[in-house]
Write a protein that holds these residues in place. Structure first.
Motif, PDB file in Angstrom:
ATOM      1  N   GLY A 130      39.436  55.923  21.569  1.00 35.68           N
ATOM      2  CA  GLY A 130      40.526  55.001  21.844  1.00 35.68           C
ATOM      3  C   GLY A 130      41.093  54.436  20.565  1.00 35.68           C
ATOM      4  N   VAL A 131      42.287  53.836  20.673  1.00 32.94           N
ATOM      5  CA  VAL A 131      42.948  53.243  19.509  1.00 32.94           C
ATOM      6  C   VAL A 131      43.396  51.822  19.868  1.00 32.94           C
ATOM      7  CG1 VAL A 131      44.927  53.377  17.920  1.00 32.94           C
ATOM      8  CG2 VAL A 131      43.782  55.480  18.665  1.00 32.94           C
ATOM      9  N   ILE A 132      43.124  50.876  18.967  1.00 32.25           N
ATOM     10  CA  ILE A 132      43.672  49.527  19.076  1.00 32.25           C
ATOM     11  C   ILE A 132      44.678  49.384  17.945  1.00 32.25           C
ATOM     12  CG2 ILE A 132      43.166  47.052  18.928  1.00 32.25           C
ATOM     13  CD1 ILE A 132      40.335  47.746  20.006  1.00 32.25           C
ATOM     14  N   ALA A 133      45.955  49.220  18.301  1.00 24.28           N
ATOM     15  CA  ALA A 133      47.002  49.104  17.284  1.00 24.28           C
ATOM     16  C   ALA A 133      47.358  47.625  17.139  1.00 24.28           C
ATOM     17  CB  ALA A 133      48.227  49.911  17.694  1.00 24.28           C
ATOM     18  N   VAL A 134      47.227  47.118  15.918  1.00 26.93           N
ATOM     19  CA  VAL A 134      47.516  45.707  15.702  1.00 26.93           C
ATOM     20  C   VAL A 134      48.998  45.545  15.401  1.00 26.93           C
ATOM     21  CG1 VAL A 134      46.962  43.640  14.378  1.00 26.93           C
ATOM     22  CG2 VAL A 134      45.171  45.270  14.963  1.00 26.93           C
ATOM     23  N   LEU A 153      45.069  53.621  24.544  1.00 25.85           N
ATOM     24  CA  LEU A 153      45.720  52.790  23.526  1.00 25.85           C
ATOM     25  C   LEU A 153      45.896  51.360  24.039  1.00 25.85           C
ATOM     26  CD1 LEU A 153      47.401  52.659  20.802  1.00 25.85           C
ATOM     27  CD2 LEU A 153      49.402  53.236  22.189  1.00 25.85           C
ATOM     28  N   VAL A 154      45.525  50.386  23.215  1.00 25.12           N
ATOM     29  CA  VAL A 154      45.755  48.977  23.522  1.00 25.12           C
ATOM     30  C   VAL A 154      46.406  48.344  22.300  1.00 25.12           C
ATOM     31  CG1 VAL A 154      44.642  46.742  23.975  1.00 25.12           C
ATOM     32  CG2 VAL A 154      43.831  48.797  25.145  1.00 25.12           C
ATOM     33  N   THR A 166      52.292  49.563  27.583  1.00 28.66           N
ATOM     34  CA  THR A 166      50.962  49.743  27.000  1.00 28.66           C
ATOM     35  C   THR A 166      50.155  48.466  27.243  1.00 28.66           C
ATOM     36  OG1 THR A 166      51.955  51.064  25.228  1.00 28.66           O
ATOM     37  CG2 THR A 166      49.721  50.262  24.857  1.00 28.66           C
ATOM     38  N   PRO A 167      48.891  48.571  27.637  1.00 27.96           N
ATOM     39  CA  PRO A 167      48.088  47.352  27.789  1.00 27.96           C
ATOM     40  C   PRO A 167      48.022  46.591  26.466  1.00 27.96           C
ATOM     41  CG  PRO A 167      46.969  49.232  28.781  1.00 27.96           C
ATOM     42  CD  PRO A 167      48.161  49.778  28.032  1.00 27.96           C
ATOM     43  N   SER A 168      48.074  45.269  26.530  1.00 30.72           N
ATOM     44  CA  SER A 168      48.092  44.504  25.286  1.00 30.72           C
ATOM     45  C   SER A 168      47.390  43.162  25.439  1.00 30.72           C
ATOM     46  CB  SER A 168      49.536  44.299  24.815  1.00 30.72           C
ATOM     47  OG  SER A 168      50.255  43.502  25.737  1.00 30.72           O
ATOM     48  N   VAL A 169      46.975  42.632  24.280  1.00 26.00           N
ATOM     49  CA  VAL A 169      46.292  41.340  24.216  1.00 26.00           C
ATOM     50  C   VAL A 169      47.075  40.433  23.285  1.00 26.00           C
ATOM     51  CG1 VAL A 169      44.170  40.140  23.574  1.00 26.00           C
ATOM     52  CG2 VAL A 169      44.042  42.455  24.520  1.00 26.00           C
ATOM     53  N   GLY A 170      47.453  39.256  23.753  1.00 31.47           N
ATOM     54  CA  GLY A 170      48.146  38.281  22.923  1.00 31.47           C
ATOM     55  C   GLY A 170      47.518  36.911  23.074  1.00 31.47           C
ATOM     56  N   THR A 171      48.229  35.895  22.612  1.00 26.13           N
ATOM     57  CA  THR A 171      47.747  34.524  22.809  1.00 26.13           C
ATOM     58  C   THR A 171      48.894  33.668  23.333  1.00 26.13           C
ATOM     59  OG1 THR A 171      48.294  33.833  20.558  1.00 26.13           O
ATOM     60  CG2 THR A 171      46.056  34.680  20.932  1.00 26.13           C
ATOM     61  N   THR A 172      48.559  32.464  23.744  1.00 25.80           N
ATOM     62  CA  THR A 172      49.549  31.564  24.341  1.00 25.80           C
ATOM     63  C   THR A 172      50.291  30.807  23.251  1.00 25.80           C
ATOM     64  OG1 THR A 172      47.869  29.850  24.564  1.00 25.80           O
ATOM     65  CG2 THR A 172      48.175  31.317  26.445  1.00 25.80           C
ATOM     66  N   ASN A 173      51.289  31.461  22.658  1.00 24.31           N
ATOM     67  CA  ASN A 173      52.052  30.856  21.569  1.00 24.31           C
ATOM     68  C   ASN A 173      52.800  29.604  22.009  1.00 24.31           C
ATOM     69  OD1 ASN A 173      51.878  32.653  19.121  1.00 24.31           O
ATOM     70  ND2 ASN A 173      52.308  34.148  20.714  1.00 24.31           N
ATOM     71  N   TRP A 174      53.368  29.666  23.196  1.00 29.66           N
ATOM     72  CA  TRP A 174      54.137  28.528  23.702  1.00 29.66           C
ATOM     73  C   TRP A 174      53.255  27.270  23.787  1.00 29.66           C
ATOM     74  CZ3 TRP A 174      59.005  26.992  25.064  1.00 29.66           C
ATOM     75  CH2 TRP A 174      59.095  25.860  25.884  1.00 29.66           C
ATOM     76  N   SER A 175      52.097  27.400  24.430  1.00 29.37           N
ATOM     77  CA  SER A 175      51.205  26.245  24.575  1.00 29.37           C
ATOM     78  C   SER A 175      50.747  25.735  23.210  1.00 29.37           C
ATOM     79  CB  SER A 175      49.979  26.620  25.401  1.00 29.37           C
ATOM     80  OG  SER A 175      50.369  27.059  26.675  1.00 29.37           O
ATOM     81  N   GLY A 176      50.498  26.647  22.286  1.00 29.89           N
ATOM     82  CA  GLY A 176      50.102  26.245  20.943  1.00 29.89           C
ATOM     83  C   GLY A 176      51.212  25.455  20.261  1.00 29.89           C
ATOM     84  N   GLY A 177      52.455  25.920  20.436  1.00 35.69           N
ATOM     85  CA  GLY A 177      53.603  25.221  19.858  1.00 35.69           C
ATOM     86  C   GLY A 177      53.758  23.817  20.438  1.00 35.69           C
ATOM     87  N   ILE A 178      53.553  23.703  21.736  1.00 31.13           N
ATOM     88  CA  ILE A 178      53.624  22.392  22.391  1.00 31.13           C
ATOM     89  C   ILE A 178      52.543  21.459  21.826  1.00 31.13           C
ATOM     90  CG2 ILE A 178      53.233  21.178  24.589  1.00 31.13           C
ATOM     91  CD1 ILE A 178      55.871  22.567  24.712  1.00 31.13           C
ATOM     92  N   ALA A 179      51.321  21.961  21.738  1.00 32.90           N
ATOM     93  CA  ALA A 179      50.208  21.131  21.263  1.00 32.90           C
ATOM     94  C   ALA A 179      50.470  20.634  19.842  1.00 32.90           C
ATOM     95  CB  ALA A 179      48.907  21.933  21.312  1.00 32.90           C
ATOM     96  N   VAL A 316      40.261  48.996  25.969  1.00 37.03           N
ATOM     97  CA  VAL A 316      40.398  50.388  25.523  1.00 37.03           C
ATOM     98  C   VAL A 316      39.214  51.235  26.017  1.00 37.03           C
ATOM     99  CG1 VAL A 316      39.317  50.463  23.215  1.00 37.03           C
ATOM    100  CG2 VAL A 316      41.445  51.686  23.621  1.00 37.03           C
ATOM    101  N   LEU A 317      38.030  50.623  26.096  1.00 31.36           N
ATOM    102  CA  LEU A 317      36.875  51.366  26.618  1.00 31.36           C
ATOM    103  C   LEU A 317      37.020  51.608  28.115  1.00 31.36           C
ATOM    104  CD1 LEU A 317      33.926  49.752  24.600  1.00 31.36           C
ATOM    105  CD2 LEU A 317      34.940  52.028  24.308  1.00 31.36           C
ATOM    106  N   ALA A 318      37.612  50.642  28.825  1.00 26.43           N
ATOM    107  CA  ALA A 318      37.882  50.832  30.257  1.00 26.43           C
ATOM    108  C   ALA A 318      38.868  51.984  30.450  1.00 26.43           C
ATOM    109  CB  ALA A 318      38.419  49.542  30.864  1.00 26.43           C
ATOM    110  N   LEU A 319      39.933  51.997  29.666  1.00 23.40           N
ATOM    111  CA  LEU A 319      40.908  53.094  29.737  1.00 23.40           C
ATOM    112  C   LEU A 319      40.228  54.438  29.472  1.00 23.40           C
ATOM    113  CD1 LEU A 319      43.976  51.675  27.744  1.00 23.40           C
ATOM    114  CD2 LEU A 319      43.874  52.113  30.213  1.00 23.40           C
TER     115      LEU A 319
END
Lengths: 347, 347
Positions: A130-134, A153-154, A166-179, A316-319
């Motif tokens: 598998g490949v994780i592309a940053v 690929l993730v 493509t499956p992807s992982v991010g973070t909650t930028n909006w909530s971080g900006g509010i905080a 990626v391992l699940a895929l």
């Protein structure tokens, strides 16, 4: 998005079930030629290759012979995220190592313009599990070729760019900006400057609009004169910080697009003879390790990079095991880390 | 160094030519048992395993079947060098990628005390083409097991610990120490403090003794009251910096063991209200990326980490190809990078 004309019958197959033989027939080439494209082999005309890749993508080709893959999960960086890389690699390794797989490292930094294809060729020829592309690494030729190959690929995405195919992982930028913005408002700041990253990144929009929303719901407005945009770098933080601190009515606090920009603002403040946090409050975004080392230690919004690597590795391992990945987009929470760079505004 | 008694006849064979069969006979086990030890397989009694490993090390066993190895060069970190890791990984990748090999990443950080063996088992079971162990990672059980396995191994060593039985890459710590001290002397400093890393590391000795030599050849002495030793960390730099800056006759400049300690001294100076470089000069060692971001940008001794990764990769690939590695110890040059943290002492 492609100039190839898919066969109508093949088009009715569910995505991910198309075979190499079908792609070969549609492209008017032999099956071994399609296999060569899939495995990054050389000796195929560029236009043939691009036609095959377009068909593979269009039909959502997926590998069904993953048992013969090399036990490697490759993590590909674009060089822009080197300060985040180790935490991500550790998160990936934590999941991958006990399955007996290697965590591979690839960085596109400093490669020639056409190096994306060469790098993808090399990567695919290793037949990774598998490949994780940053993030930025997933753009352009390189990414096109990876998706065409059908390799699991993730996308690990600190820039908040949702990728729908493509499956992807991010973070909650909006909530971080509010905080971050609410923290400054709670301290009593009213003239708040904002330095953002390149406006093309969705995380930049999310953080900027979150700051605006936090101010407006507090009955204030975000002064356009106090908003600056630049690269996610120390140098741009320094230059944009210099601009903001040189204004006749300068801000009492600056929200930065990332920690590197915040370090640049620190340097701009130092050169202007302004003490942090007594005369200027600064908030970063990311919480990279140097945030604890800078003088004073930086208040910032933490992105859980190890956790992102962890989640991406599980996906990626699940895929690779042929399991469905639901949901295909995961966003991990950000959290405000209050240190010593923020204080009430000067009286 | 081992309690096993080697067979006299086998002992006369040149190092690196002993076979699995001979080791099996000497250990009183079957050849498949020796192979299991070599490949990190489970199901062997601990004492049998340790006896076999001791014999393998003693006879300098080397793999002759490297054509069947997995095309991976594994880079193993111990977690202490995470701020150096990406530059090292890039240097390794530059050499390895065009040979079609994967660069693997392993980090021992945060593993349980017995995890070294488990990690080495996993690593060996992947049958890598070669292993680059980054300094602290090469100690203890883990390293013992790697050397026994006969896998091509190179130590990349930012701590200046020459390893005589394994090819290794380091840097010229002594010359770097001289350059740093002379720079301060040339600026006119006479009361120079030194913060060092743990005295067990040879690089620490080299840098400290270089500072002493530079002072003495300039007709000065290194005041023992101005020398402090601690971990290579921000926190220890802060605490030891606080101690030095609190002295009745404080130093006008501080040579630090690494950049993290220098950042700690920055914070100690900030808390003491001392401006860098006007009231205090600070010199680091390493030139990690944040050295350019701190306020003011740090004068430091650059270790060429990418170059070290590059050299280690070339050595490990040569070993894997059965070529001799001469010399078996390489030291790359350090260089002083003068930025804004050093100036003449206050009048």
């Amino acid at each position: 998005m492609t100039d190839a004309k898919p066969d109508e019958k093949a088009g009715r197959r569910p995505r991910g079930t198309v075979t190499v033989a079908t792609i070969a027939r549609l492209a008017g080439v032999s099956s071994p030629t399609v296999s060569k494209v899939l495995n990054g082999r050389s000796g195929i005309a560029v236009d043939t290759r691009e036609r095959v890749e377009a068909l593979l993508r269009e039909h959502g080709y997926r590998r069904t012979d993953n048992t013969s893959a090399t036990p490697i999960v490759e993590v590909a960086f674009s060089g822009l995220e080197s300060h985040l890389a180790i935490e991500i690699m550790r998160g990936v390794e934590e999941v991958v190592r006990d399955r007996g797989l290697t965590v591979g490292f690839t960085d596109l930094q400093g490669r020639a313009p056409r190096a994306g294809r060469r790098t993808a060729d090399l990567l695919l020829s290793r037949r990774p599990t598998g490949v994780i592309a940053v993030h930025s690494a997933y753009r352009g030729t390189y990414y096109q070729q990876l998706t065409a190959s059908g390799v699991p690929l993730v996308v690990l995405d600190p820039t908040g760019e949702p990728v729908h195919d493509t499956p992807s992982v991010g973070t909650t930028n909006w909530s971080g900006g509010i905080a971050a913005a609410r923290h400054l408002l709670d301290l009593g700041h009213r003239r708040i400057g904002v330095i953002t990253g390149p406006p093309g990144f969705m995380c930049v929009r999310a953080r900027l609009e979150a700051a605006r929303a936090a101010l407006e719901t507090a009955g204030l407005t975000l002064d356009p004169a106090l908003v600056r945009s630049g690269a996610f770098s120390f140098d741009d933080g320094l230059e944009l910080g210099r601009q903001l601190l040189g204004l006749p009515k300068r801000p009492t606090a600056v929200l930065c697009g990332n920690d590197l920009q915040a370090f640049g603002v620190y340097e701009a403040a130092r050169r202007a003879g302004l003490r942090i946090p007594d005369e200027l409050s600064v908030v970063g975004f990311d919480d990279i390790e140097p945030a604890r080392w800078c003088g004073p230690p930086l208040t910032t919004v933490r992105q859980p990079f190890a956790g992102m690597g962890n989640a991406a590795a599980q996906m990626v391992l699940a895929l690779a095991a042929g399991q469905p990945v639901e949901p295909a987009r995961v966003e991990l929470v950000t959290s405000l880390v209050v240190r010593d760079s923020t204080a009430p505004p000067p009286a």
